[in-house]
Motif scaffolding. Structure first.
Motif, PDB file in Angstrom:
ATOM      1  N   ASN A 341      17.168  24.320  70.015  1.00  0.00           N
ATOM      2  CA  ASN A 341      16.616  24.427  68.664  1.00  0.00           C
ATOM      3  C   ASN A 341      17.660  23.926  67.657  1.00  0.00           C
ATOM      4  O   ASN A 341      18.750  24.487  67.554  1.00  0.00           O
ATOM      5  N   PRO A 342      17.362  22.868  66.887  1.00  0.00           N
ATOM      6  CA  PRO A 342      18.345  22.343  65.928  1.00  0.00           C
ATOM      7  C   PRO A 342      18.766  23.358  64.873  1.00  0.00           C
ATOM      8  O   PRO A 342      19.847  23.236  64.286  1.00  0.00           O
ATOM      9  N   ASN A 343      17.919  24.361  64.631  1.00  0.00           N
ATOM     10  CA  ASN A 343      18.218  25.363  63.612  1.00  0.00           C
ATOM     11  C   ASN A 343      18.859  26.631  64.180  1.00  0.00           C
ATOM     12  O   ASN A 343      19.285  27.502  63.410  1.00  0.00           O
ATOM     13  N   ALA A 344      18.905  26.735  65.488  1.00  0.00           N
ATOM     14  CA  ALA A 344      19.487  27.927  66.116  1.00  0.00           C
ATOM     15  C   ALA A 344      19.947  27.537  67.521  1.00  0.00           C
ATOM     16  O   ALA A 344      19.149  27.524  68.467  1.00  0.00           O
ATOM     17  N   ASN A 345      21.230  27.203  67.656  1.00  0.00           N
ATOM     18  CA  ASN A 345      21.739  26.691  68.932  1.00  0.00           C
ATOM     19  C   ASN A 345      21.707  27.706  70.069  1.00  0.00           C
ATOM     20  O   ASN A 345      21.995  27.361  71.209  1.00  0.00           O
ATOM     21  N   TYR A 346      21.354  28.939  69.767  1.00  0.00           N
ATOM     22  CA  TYR A 346      21.257  29.953  70.815  1.00  0.00           C
ATOM     23  C   TYR A 346      19.851  30.004  71.430  1.00  0.00           C
ATOM     24  O   TYR A 346      19.599  30.757  72.364  1.00  0.00           O
ATOM     25  N   GLN A 347      18.928  29.199  70.905  1.00  0.00           N
ATOM     26  CA  GLN A 347      17.566  29.150  71.450  1.00  0.00           C
ATOM     27  C   GLN A 347      17.332  27.810  72.141  1.00  0.00           C
ATOM     28  O   GLN A 347      17.730  26.762  71.625  1.00  0.00           O
ATOM     29  N   LEU A 348      16.698  27.858  73.285  1.00  0.00           N
ATOM     30  CA  LEU A 348      16.365  26.620  73.981  1.00  0.00           C
ATOM     31  C   LEU A 348      15.022  26.748  74.673  1.00  0.00           C
ATOM     32  O   LEU A 348      14.569  27.855  74.994  1.00  0.00           O
ATOM     33  N   SER A 349      14.395  25.610  74.890  1.00  0.00           N
ATOM     34  CA  SER A 349      13.135  25.563  75.633  1.00  0.00           C
ATOM     35  C   SER A 349      13.335  24.698  76.866  1.00  0.00           C
ATOM     36  O   SER A 349      14.109  23.732  76.847  1.00  0.00           O
ATOM     37  N   THR A 350      12.666  25.050  77.959  1.00  0.00           N
ATOM     38  CA  THR A 350      12.785  24.289  79.208  1.00  0.00           C
ATOM     39  C   THR A 350      11.400  23.915  79.725  1.00  0.00           C
ATOM     40  O   THR A 350      10.441  24.684  79.591  1.00  0.00           O
ATOM     41  N   GLY A 351      11.313  22.727  80.312  1.00  0.00           N
ATOM     42  CA  GLY A 351      10.108  22.290  81.004  1.00  0.00           C
ATOM     43  C   GLY A 351      10.450  22.098  82.467  1.00  0.00           C
ATOM     44  O   GLY A 351      11.445  21.468  82.800  1.00  0.00           O
ATOM     45  N   SER A 352       9.627  22.655  83.351  1.00  0.00           N
ATOM     46  CA  SER A 352      10.022  22.712  84.758  1.00  0.00           C
ATOM     47  C   SER A 352       8.922  22.281  85.711  1.00  0.00           C
ATOM     48  O   SER A 352       7.735  22.257  85.372  1.00  0.00           O
ATOM     49  N   LEU A 353       9.373  21.988  86.923  1.00  0.00           N
ATOM     50  CA  LEU A 353       8.465  21.669  88.019  1.00  0.00           C
ATOM     51  C   LEU A 353       7.627  22.878  88.419  1.00  0.00           C
ATOM     52  O   LEU A 353       6.629  22.736  89.127  1.00  0.00           O
ATOM     53  N   ASP A 354       8.018  24.070  87.938  1.00  0.00           N
ATOM     54  CA  ASP A 354       7.235  25.274  88.247  1.00  0.00           C
ATOM     55  C   ASP A 354       6.028  25.425  87.318  1.00  0.00           C
ATOM     56  O   ASP A 354       5.398  26.475  87.274  1.00  0.00           O
ATOM     57  N   ARG A 355       5.715  24.366  86.568  1.00  0.00           N
ATOM     58  CA  ARG A 355       4.514  24.276  85.728  1.00  0.00           C
ATOM     59  C   ARG A 355       4.573  25.169  84.492  1.00  0.00           C
ATOM     60  O   ARG A 355       3.545  25.671  84.032  1.00  0.00           O
ATOM     61  N   THR A 356       5.762  25.368  83.967  1.00  0.00           N
ATOM     62  CA  THR A 356       5.889  26.201  82.776  1.00  0.00           C
ATOM     63  C   THR A 356       6.795  25.563  81.733  1.00  0.00           C
ATOM     64  O   THR A 356       7.679  24.767  82.053  1.00  0.00           O
ATOM     65  N   LEU A 357       6.554  25.949  80.480  1.00  0.00           N
ATOM     66  CA  LEU A 357       7.508  25.772  79.393  1.00  0.00           C
ATOM     67  C   LEU A 357       7.959  27.185  79.018  1.00  0.00           C
ATOM     68  O   LEU A 357       7.120  28.067  78.815  1.00  0.00           O
ATOM     69  N   LYS A 358       9.268  27.392  78.944  1.00  0.00           N
ATOM     70  CA  LYS A 358       9.773  28.716  78.586  1.00  0.00           C
ATOM     71  C   LYS A 358      10.771  28.592  77.438  1.00  0.00           C
ATOM     72  O   LYS A 358      11.447  27.571  77.293  1.00  0.00           O
ATOM     73  N   ILE A 359      10.854  29.652  76.633  1.00  0.00           N
ATOM     74  CA  ILE A 359      11.808  29.704  75.520  1.00  0.00           C
ATOM     75  C   ILE A 359      12.796  30.833  75.796  1.00  0.00           C
ATOM     76  O   ILE A 359      12.403  31.955  76.160  1.00  0.00           O
ATOM     77  N   TRP A 360      14.099  30.513  75.609  1.00  0.00           N
ATOM     78  CA  TRP A 360      15.181  31.417  76.015  1.00  0.00           C
ATOM     79  C   TRP A 360      16.112  31.732  74.843  1.00  0.00           C
ATOM     80  O   TRP A 360      16.192  30.972  73.879  1.00  0.00           O
TER      81      TRP A 360
END
Length: 534
Positions: A341-360
């Motif tokens: 996240n450009p506004n909060a470097n402690y947040q990230l999103s991932t796209g995976s082969l497990d068929r999900t998008l997750k936010i961490w």
């Protein structure tokens, strides 16, 4: 001695025989006898038939129930059912056409009607038949971008959309060389990017063999493009990123386990990470991103994900690292791409082969990945929640307005308008029940969904939607390659503003990217060729 009387009698007999012979009475007699015998035989047969007919008989016709035949087994029933199924399929297809919305809330059926009108297809009685025929021709392998010419003709009250469409209509394909003459790399391009400079259009691309190509169109001669190529990695180059402080420092990641930093002025390259597991085996790097200088605690960090579903980071000012980096389990399968996240470097999103998008959330570390079936003892970071896709998610990208765009093999582009996520608490999207395992809820819903053909197959690189990082014109927009050999550009609201291509583009520009600030576009093909619009 014959008496006279006897003699007379014999003569009479002979005379009568001759008379009968002359009249053919013996033949007539034979025929009469034969006819009598035939009539007798026929009469006898009729008597026997009457006797047979009087014997009890089963009914000539029996019901299917009495014959033991189920109605489902009859040919008439099966024919009727097939016709009913075909009619139902056609009705479902028509309903799908009516409900499939394109950007601007226009249905696909309206667009097809517009195309038919343009093609002078007339007649109301068979409109549905023609629309279904067109839809069947398209099958599922189409993108909403394929209808841009029709969509862009529809009037809109949004002046910004009209302005963007006009601007992108004015940009041109690089003319000095045709795309198939610009060989940026030896093999299939896997990643491509612009140098941040807004005065020179310097382009850098990496291929699946580990080759890096650097092209400066301003230095092209009349004979050849100004391309410098060299083998930088041993395998697939998965990502290219430029330092925000030292613009000539180029960071590249590879499936060979390494991250390297190359100085574009000196072309000196050094390894800053060689990632190994506990057994000394290589761990391939699937993506990297440098932190944005807005949060001091995360400044100078380089984040990365792996082919085995892990996430890590390290300070780029430190010496080269190997095994002394903390890795967090974010997926049981390959992470195809992630975004900070450009506004909060402690947040990230991932796209995976497990068929999900997750936010961490990097601020909270859990000792165990309670959600993981294969690696439950691995350390993990807190998950807000996610989005479940029908098929694998190839990429996810986060812009400065708080929007995430992701796409994958489910043939759709999804936009999540999350806004200011810095206000999220750790339990923003859900609250785990007490004394229960932490299971990541798939509660995110996209705000905009666009149909897009992402079936690249084995020989074309995966399509990935990419935001323009810092648009000079102030409009958030992203680009994605189109399988019909075009670039498609959309706004954050899913409105298409460009469909760029041309007859001279003979291959799919699958890997595509914006210049960070200018409305310049670049793409790379399966043969290592480069396509530039500026």
């Amino acid at each position: 001695m014959v008496s006279k009387l006897e003699k007379q009698r014999l003569e009479n007999i002979q005379r009568n025989k001759e008379l009968l012979r002359s009249l053919s009475l013996d033949k007539i007699s034979y025929e009469i006898k034969k006819d009598v015998e035939e009539k007798k035989a026929e009469t006898k047969a009729k008597r026997q038939k009457r006797k047979t007919d009087t014997a009890p008989k089963e009914p000539i016709r029996k019901s299917r129930r009495l014959q033991g035949i189920k109605i489902e087994d009859t040919e008439d029933y099966q024919t009727a059912m097939r016709a009913k199924e075909l009619q139902q399929i056609e009705e479902e297809k028509l309903e799908k056409l009516r409900t499939m919305k394109l950007p601007g809330n226009v249905s696909l059926i309206d667009i097809l009607k517009e195309q038919n009108k343009d093609n002078e297809i007339k007649g109301e009685d068979n409109d549905d038949e023609k629309l279904l025929s067109e839809f069947s021709r398209l099958s599922d392998n189409f993108s909403v971008g394929d209808f841009y010419e029709v969509i862009s003709k529809k009037p809109t009250d949004d002046k910004s959309i009209n302005k963007l469409r006009k601007e992108f209509k004015s940009i041109d394909l690089y003319e000095k060389f045709l795309p198939n003459q610009i060989s940026l790399t030896e093999d299939r391009l896997a990643i491509i990017n612009f140098h941040p400079s807004n005065t020179e259009k310097i382009i850098v691309g990496g291929d699946i063999l580990g080759n890096l190509g650097i092209w400066n169109p301003n230095s092209d001669t009349d004979e050849n493009p100004a391309i410098t190529s060299f083998n930088l990695h041993g395998k697939h180059i998965s990502k290219i990123a430029f330092s925000t402080k030292k613009l000539n420092n180029l960071y590249t990641a590879s499936y060979d386990n390494s991250i390297r930093c190359t100085d574009l002025k000196t072309l000196k390259s050094t390894e800053v990470l060689g990632l190994l597991d506990d057994n000394g085996n290589d761990i391939g790097i699937s993506d990297i991103q440098l932190s944005t200088p807005n949060t001091s605690s995360y400044e100078n960090l380089l984040f990365f994900t792996t082919l085995t579903g892990q996430f890590g980071s390290f300070d780029i000012r430190s010496k080269p690292r190997t095994t002394s980096i903390s890795l967090y389990r974010l997926s049981d399968k390959k992470i195809g791409g992630f975004s900070i996240n450009p506004n909060a470097n402690y947040q990230l999103s991932t796209g995976s082969l497990d068929r999900t998008l997750k936010i961490w959330d990097l601020r909270k570390v859990n000792a165990n990945s309670n959600w993981s079936e294969k690696f439950p003892s691995d350390a993990c970071i807190h998950a807000y929640g996610g989005f479940s896709s029908r098929l694998s998610v190839s990429s996810t990208d986060w812009n400065s307005s708080g929007d995430i765009v992701c796409n994958g093999y489910a043939d759709a582009i999804n936009i999540f308008k999350l806004g200011d996520t810095t206000q999220w608490n750790s339990d923003f999207l859900y609250k785990p029940k007490k004394k229960s395992k932490e299971i990541i809820p798939m509660t995110l819903k996209p705000d905009h969904v666009m149909k897009h053909n992402c079936r690249t197959g084995k020989w074309v690189s995966i399509l990935k939607a990419r935001w323009q990082m810092n648009p000079k014109d102030g409009y958030e927009k992203f680009v994605i390659g189109n399988m019909q050999k075009f670039f498609d550009v959309y706004t954050a609201n899913g409105i298409q503003v460009a469909h760029l291509g041309g007859k001279s583009i003979t291959a799919v520009p699958a890997v595509a990217n914006f210049h960070p600030t200018e409305n310049w576009l670049v793409g790379g093909t399966a043969s290592g060729k480069c396509v530039l619009f500026s």
